[in-house]
Design a protein around this motif. Structure first.
Motif, PDB file in Angstrom:
ATOM      1  N   GLY A  95     -16.397  -0.391   2.761  1.00 55.73           N
ATOM      2  CA  GLY A  95     -15.692  -0.090   1.513  1.00 55.73           C
ATOM      3  C   GLY A  95     -14.492   0.808   1.737  1.00 55.73           C
ATOM      4  N   ARG A  96     -14.665   1.824   2.598  1.00 52.02           N
ATOM      5  CA  ARG A  96     -13.555   2.739   2.872  1.00 52.02           C
ATOM      6  C   ARG A  96     -12.463   2.053   3.677  1.00 52.02           C
ATOM      7  N   LEU A  97     -12.852   1.339   4.740  1.00 52.81           N
ATOM      8  CA  LEU A  97     -11.862   0.638   5.556  1.00 52.81           C
ATOM      9  C   LEU A  97     -11.111  -0.395   4.722  1.00 52.81           C
ATOM     10  N   GLY A  98     -11.851  -1.106   3.857  1.00 55.52           N
ATOM     11  CA  GLY A  98     -11.215  -2.116   3.026  1.00 55.52           C
ATOM     12  C   GLY A  98     -10.196  -1.517   2.083  1.00 55.52           C
ATOM     13  N   TYR A  99     -10.531  -0.374   1.481  1.00 52.77           N
ATOM     14  CA  TYR A  99      -9.590   0.256   0.553  1.00 52.77           C
ATOM     15  C   TYR A  99      -8.315   0.685   1.272  1.00 52.77           C
ATOM     16  N   VAL A 100      -8.501   1.313   2.431  1.00 50.22           N
ATOM     17  CA  VAL A 100      -7.344   1.822   3.160  1.00 50.22           C
ATOM     18  C   VAL A 100      -6.456   0.677   3.655  1.00 50.22           C
ATOM     19  N   PHE A 101      -7.047  -0.389   4.186  1.00 53.64           N
ATOM     20  CA  PHE A 101      -6.251  -1.473   4.758  1.00 53.64           C
ATOM     21  C   PHE A 101      -5.724  -2.437   3.689  1.00 53.64           C
ATOM     22  N   PHE A 102      -6.513  -2.696   2.638  1.00 55.77           N
ATOM     23  CA  PHE A 102      -6.079  -3.640   1.607  1.00 55.77           C
ATOM     24  C   PHE A 102      -5.176  -2.994   0.560  1.00 55.77           C
ATOM     25  N   TYR A 103      -5.485  -1.742   0.193  1.00 58.19           N
ATOM     26  CA  TYR A 103      -4.823  -1.141  -0.956  1.00 58.19           C
ATOM     27  C   TYR A 103      -3.897   0.024  -0.618  1.00 58.19           C
ATOM     28  N   ASN A 104      -4.056   0.652   0.535  1.00 56.50           N
ATOM     29  CA  ASN A 104      -3.258   1.845   0.829  1.00 56.50           C
ATOM     30  C   ASN A 104      -2.828   1.889   2.290  1.00 56.50           C
ATOM     31  N   PHE A 105      -2.403   0.748   2.808  1.00 56.88           N
ATOM     32  CA  PHE A 105      -2.047   0.668   4.224  1.00 56.88           C
ATOM     33  C   PHE A 105      -0.827   1.527   4.549  1.00 56.88           C
ATOM     34  N   ASP A 106       0.125   1.592   3.624  1.00 58.83           N
ATOM     35  CA  ASP A 106       1.313   2.413   3.850  1.00 58.83           C
ATOM     36  C   ASP A 106       0.932   3.885   4.006  1.00 58.83           C
ATOM     37  N   GLN A 107      -0.023   4.331   3.203  1.00 55.86           N
ATOM     38  CA  GLN A 107      -0.494   5.709   3.309  1.00 55.86           C
ATOM     39  C   GLN A 107      -1.149   5.956   4.663  1.00 55.86           C
ATOM     40  N   LEU A 108      -1.876   4.952   5.158  1.00 59.87           N
ATOM     41  CA  LEU A 108      -2.516   5.076   6.470  1.00 59.87           C
ATOM     42  C   LEU A 108      -1.478   5.191   7.574  1.00 59.87           C
ATOM     43  N   LEU A 109      -0.414   4.397   7.485  1.00 59.44           N
ATOM     44  CA  LEU A 109       0.641   4.458   8.505  1.00 59.44           C
ATOM     45  C   LEU A 109       1.336   5.816   8.499  1.00 59.44           C
ATOM     46  N   ALA A 110       1.511   6.357   7.296  1.00 61.93           N
ATOM     47  CA  ALA A 110       2.189   7.652   7.195  1.00 61.93           C
ATOM     48  C   ALA A 110       1.272   8.806   7.579  1.00 61.93           C
ATOM     49  N   GLU A 111      -0.035   8.602   7.358  1.00 56.02           N
ATOM     50  CA  GLU A 111      -0.998   9.681   7.604  1.00 56.02           C
ATOM     51  C   GLU A 111      -2.300   9.070   8.117  1.00 56.02           C
ATOM     52  N   PRO A 112      -2.422   8.840   9.426  1.00 56.16           N
ATOM     53  CA  PRO A 112      -3.605   8.175   9.982  1.00 56.16           C
ATOM     54  C   PRO A 112      -4.927   8.840   9.607  1.00 56.16           C
ATOM     55  N   LEU A 113      -4.930  10.169   9.449  1.00 58.23           N
ATOM     56  CA  LEU A 113      -6.163  10.857   9.099  1.00 58.23           C
ATOM     57  C   LEU A 113      -6.598  10.585   7.666  1.00 58.23           C
ATOM     58  N   TYR A 114      -5.726   9.919   6.889  1.00 58.02           N
ATOM     59  CA  TYR A 114      -6.092   9.567   5.511  1.00 58.02           C
ATOM     60  C   TYR A 114      -7.352   8.700   5.478  1.00 58.02           C
ATOM     61  N   LEU A 115      -7.583   7.942   6.538  1.00 63.07           N
ATOM     62  CA  LEU A 115      -8.771   7.089   6.622  1.00 63.07           C
ATOM     63  C   LEU A 115     -10.042   7.886   6.407  1.00 63.07           C
TER      64      LEU A 115
END
Length: 276
Positions: free
Chosen positions: A78-98
């Motif tokens: 659920g967490r991985l799906g949210y980050v990759f499907f819905y907030n991938f840009d945030q992950l790229l800008a802040e990897p620890l956001y995961l």
């Protein structure tokens, strides 16, 4: 817009506050967390009832292991799906956001993928047919989903689009315009109605794998419909073809469900019938 709408129930997201404890402030038990516990409690109760039937081929240990690894699949997927499907840009800008789970963000479709992987591991470990396992798991999910969506409603989050229907509500932090209580549409369709459909199909003694297909197809269809009334995620909005991310993710889910139903009910594949 009409000025007539329902008042959003004033429910404190914190169910119980205990403390302060040991000088560190109160321990807050949130309704949303309680709804997660209710969801897994319902799944355990339904699974235990099914396992207790003569000839089920299931033990209490297997039920406990299935739900434990299913829980891990839901949380991690659920967490991985949210980050990759819905907030991938945030992950790229802040990897620890995961790992910042306290900021919220879970995806059903990611959780589903996590559960499917957990089921594959479980099936291999206990030498169970993956299709039979899918039929066993399918009835366990919808009422748990309903509990989770009820938690969303209590939190006043994931609200619907603006509307003037008589049952519209003004949600906290969503502006002054009345909106669809789309969380309750989730509860009614993906939760209660989908559960009823699966249980009715199970009474027909369908080919092995049918219940899993019905869940995939049914959830995909109902979620696709509700997305028309739910406010799109602010960071994504409406995507190509006028569809939301949730709708795009439902398309392969519906295709997989329909394909599975057709396959297992074809003459070669339907020799052994009787979903458990």
């Amino acid at each position: 817009m009409t000025n007539s709408y329902l008042n959003f129930p004033d429910i404190d997201p914190v169910m119980v506050s205990i403390g302060p404890l040991f000088g560190y402030g109160p321990l807050n038990i949130h309704w949303y967390g309680v709804m997660y516990a209710v969801a897994f409690g319902i799944a355990y109760w339904l699974a235990s009832r099914a396992a207790a039937k003569p000839g089920s081929g299931w033990t209490k240990e297997q039920v406990s292991d299935l739900l434990f690894f299913g829980f891990i699949g839901v949380i991690v997927g659920g967490r991985l799906g949210y980050v990759f499907f819905y907030n991938f840009d945030q992950l790229l800008a802040e990897p620890l956001y995961l790992f910042k789970t306290w900021q919220g963000g879970m995806s059903f479709h990611g959780g589903l993928l996590g559960v499917l992987l957990a089921m594959a591991w479980f099936a291999k470990r206990y030498q169970k047919s993956y299709l039979e396992l899918g039929d066993f798991v399918a009835p366990l999910i919808p009422l748990g989903l309903a509990a989770g969506r009820l938690g969303n409603f209590i939190n006043g989050e994931l609200w619907g689009r603006t509307t003037d229907v008589p049952w519209a509500m003004v949600f906290p932090h969503a502006g002054a315009e009345p909106r669809h209580p789309s969380q309750l549409y989730h509860v009614a369709l993906e939760g209660v109605l989908l559960f009823v459909i699966i249980m009715l199909v199970r009474r027909l003694n369908p080919a092995t794998g049918t219940l899993g297909g019905v869940f995939l197809l049914g959830y995909g269809v109902f979620r696709f419909i509700v997305e028309f009334f739910r406010q799109p995620d602010s960071q994504l909005g409406v995507l190509s073809a006028g569809m939301t991310m949730g709708q795009w993710l439902c398309l392969p889910m519906m295709a997989a469900g329909l394909g599975l139903i057709i396959y297992v009910n074809s003459k070669p594949a339907a020799a052994a019938r009787g979903a458990k």
